[in-house]
Scaffold this motif. Structure first.
Motif, PDB file in Angstrom:
ATOM      1  N   LEU A 176      -7.089  -7.631   6.030  1.00 37.13           N
ATOM      2  CA  LEU A 176      -7.461  -7.398   7.422  1.00 37.13           C
ATOM      3  C   LEU A 176      -6.579  -6.316   8.053  1.00 37.13           C
ATOM      4  N   LEU A 177      -5.289  -6.307   7.720  1.00 35.92           N
ATOM      5  CA  LEU A 177      -4.396  -5.280   8.252  1.00 35.92           C
ATOM      6  C   LEU A 177      -4.696  -3.908   7.644  1.00 35.92           C
ATOM      7  N   MET A 178      -4.994  -3.893   6.355  1.00 36.91           N
ATOM      8  CA  MET A 178      -5.384  -2.618   5.732  1.00 36.91           C
ATOM      9  C   MET A 178      -6.645  -2.072   6.396  1.00 36.91           C
ATOM     10  N   THR A 179      -7.589  -2.963   6.703  1.00 39.55           N
ATOM     11  CA  THR A 179      -8.819  -2.548   7.369  1.00 39.55           C
ATOM     12  C   THR A 179      -8.520  -1.934   8.725  1.00 39.55           C
ATOM     13  N   PHE A 180      -7.604  -2.549   9.465  1.00 43.11           N
ATOM     14  CA  PHE A 180      -7.201  -2.034  10.775  1.00 43.11           C
ATOM     15  C   PHE A 180      -6.693  -0.599  10.668  1.00 43.11           C
ATOM     16  N   PHE A 181      -5.788  -0.363   9.723  1.00 44.95           N
ATOM     17  CA  PHE A 181      -5.221   0.983   9.596  1.00 44.95           C
ATOM     18  C   PHE A 181      -6.250   1.984   9.070  1.00 44.95           C
ATOM     19  N   LEU A 182      -7.023   1.596   8.067  1.00 43.54           N
ATOM     20  CA  LEU A 182      -8.013   2.519   7.506  1.00 43.54           C
ATOM     21  C   LEU A 182      -9.113   2.847   8.518  1.00 43.54           C
ATOM     22  N   GLN A 183      -9.472   1.871   9.332  1.00 42.71           N
ATOM     23  CA  GLN A 183     -10.551   2.072  10.298  1.00 42.71           C
ATOM     24  C   GLN A 183     -10.121   2.972  11.457  1.00 42.71           C
ATOM     25  N   PHE A 184      -8.927   2.734  11.998  1.00 47.97           N
ATOM     26  CA  PHE A 184      -8.532   3.424  13.220  1.00 47.97           C
ATOM     27  C   PHE A 184      -7.401   4.431  13.052  1.00 47.97           C
ATOM     28  N   PHE A 185      -6.547   4.238  12.066  1.00 44.71           N
ATOM     29  CA  PHE A 185      -5.402   5.129  11.862  1.00 44.71           C
ATOM     30  C   PHE A 185      -5.285   5.503  10.376  1.00 44.71           C
ATOM     31  N   PRO A 186      -6.313   6.160   9.822  1.00 48.03           N
ATOM     32  CA  PRO A 186      -6.314   6.443   8.376  1.00 48.03           C
ATOM     33  C   PRO A 186      -5.160   7.322   7.920  1.00 48.03           C
ATOM     34  N   ASP A 187      -4.613   8.164   8.827  1.00 45.99           N
ATOM     35  CA  ASP A 187      -3.498   9.034   8.430  1.00 45.99           C
ATOM     36  C   ASP A 187      -2.263   8.239   8.035  1.00 45.99           C
ATOM     37  N   VAL A 188      -2.103   7.041   8.589  1.00 52.20           N
ATOM     38  CA  VAL A 188      -0.972   6.190   8.214  1.00 52.20           C
ATOM     39  C   VAL A 188      -1.019   5.902   6.717  1.00 52.20           C
ATOM     40  N   VAL A 189      -2.229   5.673   6.196  1.00 55.05           N
ATOM     41  CA  VAL A 189      -2.401   5.397   4.766  1.00 55.05           C
ATOM     42  C   VAL A 189      -2.368   6.697   3.968  1.00 55.05           C
ATOM     43  N   LYS A 190      -3.099   7.690   4.428  1.00 55.76           N
ATOM     44  CA  LYS A 190      -3.212   8.938   3.671  1.00 55.76           C
ATOM     45  C   LYS A 190      -1.887   9.664   3.522  1.00 55.76           C
ATOM     46  N   GLN A 191      -1.003   9.487   4.493  1.00 57.40           N
ATOM     47  CA  GLN A 191       0.296  10.151   4.412  1.00 57.40           C
ATOM     48  C   GLN A 191       1.384   9.247   3.841  1.00 57.40           C
ATOM     49  N   GLY A 192       0.958   8.116   3.247  1.00 52.58           N
ATOM     50  CA  GLY A 192       1.876   7.303   2.450  1.00 52.58           C
ATOM     51  C   GLY A 192       2.855   6.449   3.214  1.00 52.58           C
TER      52      GLY A 192
END
Length: 621
Positions: free
Chosen positions: A490-506
């Motif tokens: 659920l937390l991964m979904t939150f970041f990927l949905q609204f703040f994908p750069d947090v994931v993409k930038q590691g």
């Protein structure tokens, strides 16, 4: 008070200085779990030399091999002049990049990169092939161990470099091939026509940045065909997608400037100005750039970067023709993008529709956003959910800013142990009340309507992008059970949905904590799997005491400190370059229960293992 005399003045040789202050040369050290960790910077420093050879017209192929911890790079450029091979890898401020006739618009400028790799490697070998002759030298931590005389060879011209990062510097490091693959793809996209082989797989691009953006985006997720503009020393590709946020890939002389700089700032400014002038409307800049996906690359002589790792361009006055970087980029975008929009009215309509949609969405949530932010500001005064640390990622002058971490935990018991065990300088804790909302397919309005999400985005300071991100690592710390796994998702979904750069930038990680504690009177072993538990039982013998940790709250603060320190196991949440966020979220969080169930059933497997010849109990995964 201690005395300050001549004896206090120290002079270090080049290798001692690099090993004592590696951060000055390669940024943070790390263990390979993040894309900007030092072991990847070492690879990049060697590859940059090979790329510079290709840019000068020498060598159309580079071969790279990763053999566990050893990296092998062979290019087919001119080869280092044989009489200077040792100097080029071991004498500071020595290299060919100072001669603008030999190297124009190169990445390497200071004669430092290869020396840093040499000094920080347990094994380093360089071999130059040049006009039928070859020269070999080998080093250990920068100290030469083998200096072979020049010999005859039938090999093609070029340079072979082999190195193995030093375990004393990079503790418990491991290369992630996916991170290296991203790095190599960027080199291929920026050097159309160059073939790069990595562990036997070939990387090649015909269309440069157009291919890069095609690779990074899903064609079903973009609003109009990618705009590709190319000029002398500048190349740009852009489109708008359906995701939140802005996404940029910027480069200078082939260097991936992950933190942007003057060229990216000028590009973002120029796109807004062209849109306002073309449509004759004073659009809000945030609406123009909302959901933009773009890449910009420039080549300049003697660029000025803000650090040796070259992740941010600081140059102001080194663009072609003597223009400032800002003026050079502005002039190009103003002319070429405006011309493109006039020639392609369908694309122009699609861009305007996307801007108007962003404007509508922004206005719809403006009222609720204002109220939510007022509540968040009040809550931040006494935010019981956040136990903050003293240093933050945005503190540019702090050497330990890369260590800043926010642990997101479930419940007060887990956050209590973490809070007591943490390093208050660099580690913060954010406590969830329970399972967060599944926000898949919801609009960003939910971030403001949901108190926990709103407080979390304010704790991270990512409401308007991640430029002001307060923690380098965001670590999801949940129990190792079904509920804990669900909260992770659920937390991964939150970041990927609204703040994908947090994931993409590691920046997003998942904390691994031990499942078992196996101990006798002399020794305690913490085990992260059934396999490790069985090995510990075997090694300790005599029926040791075994404890199964069912939740983070069961781990005492004294014990927890061992799992969130220098030996912390935190797995990065990463996406392959070609992965579509929409597809990932649709599969894991969408209404395709039958598909997921079939996948689980088809992939159930029974595993067994042995410890020193003895069978372990069978596990079902």
């Amino acid at each position: 008070m201690s005395k300050y005399t001549e004896d206090n003045i120290k002079t270090l040789d080049w290798r001692e200085h690099i090993r004592k202050r590696p951060g000055m040369y390669i940024g943070k050290l790390g263990n390979g779990s993040a894309q900007d960790d030092g072991i990847y910077v070492l690879v990049k420093e060697i590859l940059d030399n090979s790329i510079d050879e290709h840019m000068m017209g020498f060598g159309k192929k580079i071969e790279i091999k990763l053999e566990e911890k050893r990296v092998v790079v062979r290019d087919y450029g001119r080869g280092i002049p044989l009489g200077k091979v040792i100097d080029c890898v071991s004498k500071i401020n020595t290299g060919g990049k100072y001669d603008s006739d030999a190297f124009q618009k190169s990445v390497g400028l200071n004669g430092v990169g290869t020396k840093a790799v040499n000094a920080l490697s347990a094994y380093f070998k360089v071999q130059s092939f040049r006009d039928g002759e070859t020269k070999v030298a080998e080093f250990n931590q920068g100290v030469i161990t083998n200096d072979e005389p020049i010999a005859k060879t039938s090999e093609r011209n070029g340079t072979l470099t082999i190195f193995e990062p030093d375990n004393d510097v990079f503790v418990n490091y491991k290369y992630n091939p996916d991170f290296l693959e991203d790095l190599i793809w960027n080199y291929a996209f920026l050097n159309a026509g160059l073939k790069i082989k990595f562990n036997g797989k070939e990387y090649f691009s015909e269309n440069g940045l157009l291919d890069l953006l095609r690779f990074k985006t899903n064609k079903t997720n973009i609003r109009y065909p990618i705009i590709h503009l190319k000029g002398n020393d500048i190349e740009v590709a852009l489109t708008h997608s359906n995701q939140y946020g802005e996404e940029y890939y910027s480069f200078v002389n082939g260097q991936n400037t992950t933190q942007g700089g003057t060229h990216l700032s000028a590009f973002r400014e120029s796109v807004v100005k062209v849109a306002r002038d073309f449509y004759g409307k004073d659009f809000d800049s945030a609406d123009v750039r909302a959901s933009i996906v773009a890449t910009v690359s420039i080549r300049v002589q003697e660029p000025v970067f803000e650090s040796q790792t070259k992740t941010k361009l600081g140059s102001q006055q080194v663009a072609p023709g003597g223009l400032s970087i800002r003026a050079f980029v502005n002039d190009f975008i103003k002319t070429e993008l405006d011309n493109y929009l006039h020639r392609n009215p369908e694309v122009a309509k699609a861009i305007e529709a996307r801007i108007l949609q962003s404007e509508k969405e922004r206005k719809e949530i403006s009222v609720i956003k204002k109220l939510a932010n007022q509540k968040a500001r009040k809550a931040n005064l006494h935010n019981k959910k956040l136990r903050d640390c003293r240093v933050h990622f945005i503190d540019q002058k702090k050497d330990n800013r890369y260590e800043t971490t926010l642990f997101i935990t479930e419940g007060d018991s887990a956050s209590g142990s973490l809070t007591k065990a943490r390093d208050v300088q660099t580690q913060a804790v954010f406590s969830l009340r329970g399972k967060p909302l599944n926000c898949y397919k919801l609009t960003k309005k939910v971030v403001y309507e949901n108190e926990e999400f709103n407080l979390l985005q304010h704790a991270l300071d990512i409401e308007d992008g991640i430029e002001n991100l307060r923690y380098n690592k965001i670590v999801i710390a949940t129990d190792a059970d079904v509920d804990g796994m669900h909260i992770r998702l659920l937390l991964m979904t939150f970041f990927l949905q609204f703040f994908p750069d947090v994931v993409k930038q590691g920046h997003l990680y998942v904390l691994e904590t031990p499942l078992f504690r196996v101990r006798n009177k002399k020794k305690t072993v913490y085990c992260y799997s059934e396999k490790e538990k069985q090995r510990a039982i075997k090694s300790l013998g005599s029926k040791p005491e075994i404890t199964r940790f069912k939740g983070l709250g069961e781990i005492s603060p004294d014990e927890f400190g061992q799992f969130i320190g220098s030996n912390m196991r935190a797995e990065p949440v990463s996406l392959r370059s070609e992965t579509s966020i929409d597809d990932v979220l649709a599969y894991y969080m969408g209404k395709n229960t039958a598909d997921r169930q079939k996948f689980i059933v088809d992939n159930l497997r029974v595993e067994s293992d042995t410890v020193e010849g003895e069978a372990l109990e069978t596990e079902t995964a």
